[in-house]
Design a protein around this motif. Structure first.
Motif, short mmCIF file in Angstrom:
data_model
loop_
_atom_site.label_atom_id
_atom_site.label_comp_id
_atom_site.label_asym_id
_atom_site.label_seq_id
_atom_site.Cartn_x
_atom_site.Cartn_y
_atom_site.Cartn_z
N ILE A 92 -16.50 -2.66 -3.02
CA ILE A 92 -16.27 -3.77 -2.24
C ILE A 92 -15.77 -4.76 -3.21
CG2 ILE A 92 -17.57 -5.59 -1.15
CD1 ILE A 92 -18.86 -3.29 0.26
N ALA A 93 -16.31 -5.00 -4.59
CA ALA A 93 -16.05 -5.95 -5.59
C ALA A 93 -14.99 -5.52 -6.52
CB ALA A 93 -17.34 -6.12 -6.31
N LEU A 94 -14.39 -4.47 -6.19
CA LEU A 94 -13.41 -3.87 -7.10
C LEU A 94 -12.02 -5.02 -7.21
CD1 LEU A 94 -12.95 -1.63 -9.06
CD2 LEU A 94 -11.45 -0.55 -7.16
N PRO A 95 -11.68 -5.75 -6.10
CA PRO A 95 -10.48 -6.60 -6.20
C PRO A 95 -10.70 -7.72 -7.15
CG PRO A 95 -11.11 -6.05 -3.84
CD PRO A 95 -12.14 -5.43 -4.67
N LEU A 96 -12.21 -7.97 -7.37
CA LEU A 96 -12.40 -9.11 -8.42
C LEU A 96 -11.80 -8.65 -9.70
CD1 LEU A 96 -16.19 -9.85 -7.24
CD2 LEU A 96 -13.84 -11.13 -6.59
N VAL A 97 -11.75 -7.29 -10.14
CA VAL A 97 -11.38 -6.91 -11.51
C VAL A 97 -10.04 -6.13 -11.68
CG1 VAL A 97 -13.70 -6.80 -12.42
CG2 VAL A 97 -12.85 -4.78 -10.90
N VAL A 98 -9.67 -5.83 -10.62
CA VAL A 98 -7.99 -5.25 -10.48
C VAL A 98 -7.36 -6.36 -10.73
CG1 VAL A 98 -6.50 -4.17 -9.36
CG2 VAL A 98 -8.62 -3.38 -9.08
N PRO A 99 -6.23 -6.04 -11.90
CA PRO A 99 -5.38 -7.23 -12.14
C PRO A 99 -4.40 -7.54 -10.95
CG PRO A 99 -5.06 -5.49 -13.76
CD PRO A 99 -6.13 -5.02 -12.80
N GLU A 100 -4.39 -8.84 -10.54
CA GLU A 100 -3.72 -9.23 -9.32
C GLU A 100 -2.42 -8.42 -9.12
OE1 GLU A 100 -4.02 -13.42 -8.52
OE2 GLU A 100 -3.51 -13.11 -6.44
N ILE A 101 -1.51 -8.50 -10.11
CA ILE A 101 -0.08 -8.16 -10.08
C ILE A 101 -0.19 -6.60 -9.70
CG2 ILE A 101 -0.31 -7.52 -12.54
CD1 ILE A 101 2.76 -8.91 -10.65
N VAL A 102 -1.29 -5.87 -10.10
CA VAL A 102 -1.34 -4.47 -9.65
C VAL A 102 -1.43 -4.40 -8.14
CG1 VAL A 102 -2.33 -2.23 -10.04
CG2 VAL A 102 -2.31 -3.46 -12.04
N THR A 103 -2.42 -5.17 -7.70
CA THR A 103 -2.89 -5.19 -6.36
C THR A 103 -1.48 -5.72 -5.39
OG1 THR A 103 -4.99 -6.14 -6.88
CG2 THR A 103 -4.46 -6.10 -4.40
N ALA A 104 -0.91 -6.59 -5.89
CA ALA A 104 0.52 -7.18 -5.41
C ALA A 104 1.42 -6.32 -5.24
CB ALA A 104 0.91 -8.32 -6.17
N VAL A 105 1.90 -5.52 -6.22
CA VAL A 105 2.99 -4.45 -6.41
C VAL A 105 2.49 -3.53 -5.24
CG1 VAL A 105 4.00 -2.78 -7.56
CG2 VAL A 105 3.57 -4.84 -8.50
N ALA A 106 1.19 -2.78 -5.34
CA ALA A 106 0.65 -1.85 -4.67
C ALA A 106 0.66 -2.21 -3.12
CB ALA A 106 -0.82 -1.39 -4.98
N THR A 107 0.30 -3.29 -2.90
CA THR A 107 0.21 -4.03 -1.37
C THR A 107 1.70 -3.90 -0.72
OG1 THR A 107 -1.57 -5.32 -2.15
CG2 THR A 107 -0.74 -5.62 0.13
N LEU A 108 2.63 -4.50 -1.61
CA LEU A 108 4.09 -4.62 -1.43
C LEU A 108 4.65 -3.28 -0.93
CD1 LEU A 108 6.61 -6.17 -0.75
CD2 LEU A 108 7.13 -5.75 -3.25
N ILE A 109 4.32 -2.18 -1.85
CA ILE A 109 4.77 -0.92 -1.76
C ILE A 109 4.24 -0.18 -0.36
CG2 ILE A 109 4.82 1.41 -2.50
CD1 ILE A 109 5.00 0.04 -5.39
N PHE A 110 3.16 -0.56 -0.30
CA PHE A 110 2.15 -0.04 1.07
C PHE A 110 2.75 -0.42 2.13
CE2 PHE A 110 -1.41 -0.57 3.84
CZ PHE A 110 -1.62 0.87 4.12
N PHE A 111 3.12 -1.80 2.40
CA PHE A 111 3.50 -2.44 3.51
C PHE A 111 4.76 -1.88 3.95
CE2 PHE A 111 0.87 -6.69 3.30
CZ PHE A 111 -0.40 -5.99 3.69
N LEU A 112 5.67 -1.73 2.82
CA LEU A 112 6.94 -1.35 3.23
C LEU A 112 6.98 -0.01 3.60
CD1 LEU A 112 8.92 -2.92 0.11
CD2 LEU A 112 9.13 -3.84 2.47
N SER A 113 6.01 0.84 2.94
CA SER A 113 6.28 2.26 3.20
C SER A 113 5.62 2.67 4.66
CB SER A 113 5.43 3.04 2.26
OG SER A 113 3.99 2.67 2.28
N ILE A 114 4.84 1.77 5.17
CA ILE A 114 4.34 2.05 6.59
C ILE A 114 5.23 1.23 7.23
CG2 ILE A 114 2.19 2.77 5.95
CD1 ILE A 114 1.18 -0.14 6.91
#
Ligand SMILES: Nc1ncnc2c1ncn2[C@@H]1O[C@H](COP(=O)(O)OP(=O)(O)O)[C@@H](O)[C@H]1O
Ligand SMILES: [Mg+2]
Lengths: 367, 261
Positions: free
Chosen positions: B105-127
């Motif tokens: 639950i707390a992970l998003p606080l430490v994951v570099p935001e740029i990583v989350t951003a790229v991953a989220t973008l790829i995820f949204f596009l892929s679905i």
């Protein structure tokens, strides 16, 4: 406390209740008790003996690992707390901090769907019962400890529960207030006729307030009885030790028959006691209570010893006597009579008169 | 206070002063320049409120502000609700892997935001999600949850279990206990969590930049885009306004937290 009372259906019955916690702690070890309707029943024992756990099982906050719990003859272990006509006065009071005194007292009634007018009437009645008229609109944190205690009582009693559970409700109060509340609690119990199950580690509190006491140790109930019964006829060394003041002497059973038991101390001195079920040669712990013994001068009849210490208590004086031959040390208490000092002092040689009835022995193991 | 041994080191005061100057001087300058009547970012030419008027007249800015508000509000409400449920669901739970769940639950606080951003973008596009305000909201709900969760969890952990037991003892079923006792006592934590979630959402740039489609610009995106034309007093004015909103929210949240101690 006649025979008739004992034969009716218990208000609360625990049958072979076991409670173990994850991690291995056994808080209750096959506890069986009957609590009679309308009685002031006390669970007494040292800290950690399982009193709170037993109360929480009756309230429904915890489930027994094994065994059964009955309320008026009906099994209740499977019922959640809010389905049990039982209320609790918590040790911390647990008054809702976001509600006023009146709202706290009304809470249980509201949850039961009682009509508004009736709730208002009952809240007023309860405030009068605990002598807190006019405090209805206060928040809990604007009240003293003693007042919060009364609110907690009113909140629980408002529901007219079949059984009221009280977990060391007086332990946070100072001595004077505690004495006052002991009296109050007793009055409330008599006035309402509700069965009280009261938890304390204070033996004096238990003796003065209870109809009956269950003495607990290490998750077991050792003895259940009226205060006088428990005090005068303790069935376990632990009970004798925990309640009142008791001294123990190591002894051997010299002879035992229907007329009585003769004990021999390590010094070789003999003591006679009433009949108890021992075989000659058994090793026992002999117990005496200071107020049952008397001092005589060195020429007198009885156990010889030397006074070690004299402790003045106002109403009485306690003499610590070291018995001859290293047989042990026991205390003797004598009433003080105004203007007449006791004729004994530290270092004096004395004898201790020990009436047969004042002697009681336990098989020599702890517990 | 004064017996702090650190105080005796030479230069402690100077270092502290330098720290505050570096941190706050730019902010102070930015606010000052938002009232500068000239367009220069170096020359003071006189005091004016005009730039705030310009900001409020610019339809692009208003659209971006509206988007920020929509995204902030929806993601705050949803993330706070989810965080509250998670905190209550995990309260006093003792199961294997509980620590793992809390960490996740707390992970998003430490994951570099740029990583989350790229991953989220790829995820949204892929679905096959079409990028727009919807994807921004979705992403914001997710990264706001830990911000809302922490104060709520802290509040719940500080709440004695006896209150809930007392409610149950007084004939309240689970729902009534939640409604009448747990939630009111938890409320300051919920408010604090919601405030944090809102300013986190309001302020987010990286993730939003990746997952916002055309027409879904929020204020930070607009500001970044308008910087290509140089730092204007207009940008200073919007930034100052956002600062005021953030300070307001943090203060209210801190005040509620303190008052209910
Ligand atoms: N939730 C729990 N988890 C583990 N052990 C517990 C728990 N509650 C009580 N115990 C243990 O059970 C024993 C009895 O506790 P308790 O009923 O609180 O005693 P008392 O009220 O007589 O002081 C103690 O040894 C205590 O450590
Ligand atoms: Mg206890």
């Amino acid at each position: 406390m006649g025979e008739g009372v004992g034969s009716c259906i218990p208000a609360i019955e625990a049958r072979s209740v076991v409670k173990s916690f994850p991690g291995g702690a056994v808080a209750l070890d096959h506890v069986s008790i009957d609590i009679r309707p309308n009685e002031f029943f006390t669970l007494l024992g040292p800290s950690g003996c399982g009193k709170t756990t037993l109360l929480r099982l009756i309230a429904g906050f915890e489930q027994p690992t094994a065994g059964e719990i009955y309320l008026d003859g009906e099994r209740i272990e499977h019922l959640p707390p809010f389905r049990r006509p039982i209320n609790t006065v918590f040790q911390s009071y647990a008054l809702f901090p976001h509600m006023t005194v009146g709202q706290n007292i009304a809470f249980g009634l509201e949850m039961q769907g009682i009509a508004k007018a009736e709730i208002a009437r009952r809240v007023a009645e309860m405030l009068a019962l605990v002598k807190l008229e006019g405090f209805e609109g206060r928040k809990a944190d604007q009240m003293s400890g003693g007042q919060q205690q009364r609110v907690a009582l009113a909140r629980a009693l408002a529901n007219k529960p079949k059984v009221l559970l009280l977990d060391e409700p007086l332990s946070a109060l100072d001595l004077k207030l505690r004495k006052e509340m002991q009296f109050e609690l007793k009055r409330l119990q008599t006035e309402t006729g509700i069965t009280f199950v009261f938890v304390t580690h204070d033996q004096e509190e238990a003796l003065t307030m209870s109809d009956r006491i269950a003495v607990m140790s290490a998750g077991r109930v050792l003895q259940v009885g009226a205060p006088r019964d428990i005090y005068e006829n303790p069935e376990h060394r632990f009970v004798a030790d925990f309640i009142g003041e008791t001294d123990f002497l190591d002894a051997m059973v010299e002879a035992s028959d229907d007329a009585g038991v003769r004990y021999r101390l390590s010094s070789g001195a003999f003591i006679d006691g009433p009949p108890q079920d021992f075989n000659a040669g058994a090793s026992v712990a002999l117990s005496t209570r200071p107020e049952r013994l008397h001092l005589g001068d060195a020429a007198g009849d009885g156990l010889a010893g030397t006074i070690d210490a004299v402790v003045y208590f106002g109403t009485d004086t306690t003499f610590h006597v070291a018995l001859d031959g290293g047989a042990g040390s026991i205390r003797v208490r004598e009433q003080n009579i105004a203007g007449k000092p006791f004729p004994f002092d530290r270092g004096d040689r004395v004898t201790i008169q020990m009436p047969r009835a004042a002697v009681r022995a336990f098989r020599d193991f702890k517990g | 206070m004064s017996d702090n041994p650190l105080r005796r080191f030479p230069g402690t005061g100077t270092a502290a002063l330098a720290f505050f100057v570096f941190l706050y001087a730019p902010v102070v300058v930015l606010i000052a320049l938002s009232f500068n009547s000239g367009r220069s970012s170096t020359l003071w030419e006189g005091f004016t409120f005009d730039w705030y008027g310009v900001v409020l007249d610019n339809p692009d800015i208003l659209r971006a502000a509206k988007n920020s508000l929509i995204v902030g509000t929806i993601s705050t409400v949803l993330s706070t609700m989810l965080a509250t449920l998670a905190a209550i669901g995990l309260d006093r739970a003792r199961f294997r892997g509980m620590n793992a769940v809390n960490s996740v639950i707390a992970l998003p606080l430490v994951v570099p935001e740029i990583v989350t951003a790229v991953a989220t973008l790829i995820f949204f596009l892929s679905i096959g999600l079409k990028l727009g305000l919807g994807t921004v909201i979705l992403a914001h709900v997710v990264f706001c949850i830990p911000f809302a969760y922490l104060p709520i969890k802290a509040r719940l952990e500080g709440m004695p279990i006896a209150y809930r037991e007392a409610a149950a003892d007084l004939y309240a079923n689970e729902w009534q206990t939640f409604r009448r006792v747990t939630l009111p006592l938890l409320w300051p934590g919920v408010i604090a969590g919601a405030m944090l979630a809102f300013i986190t959402s309001l302020d987010d740039f990286v993730i939003t930049y990746f997952v916002a489609g055309p027409g879904a610009s929020t204020l930070p995106i607009y500001i970044f885009a308008s910087l290509r034309m140089g730092v204007t007093p207009e940008v200073n004015a919007i930034s100052s306004l956002m600062l005021v909103v953030s300070i307001l929210f943090v203060s209210v949240s801190a005040w509620i937290g303190r008052r209910s101690k």
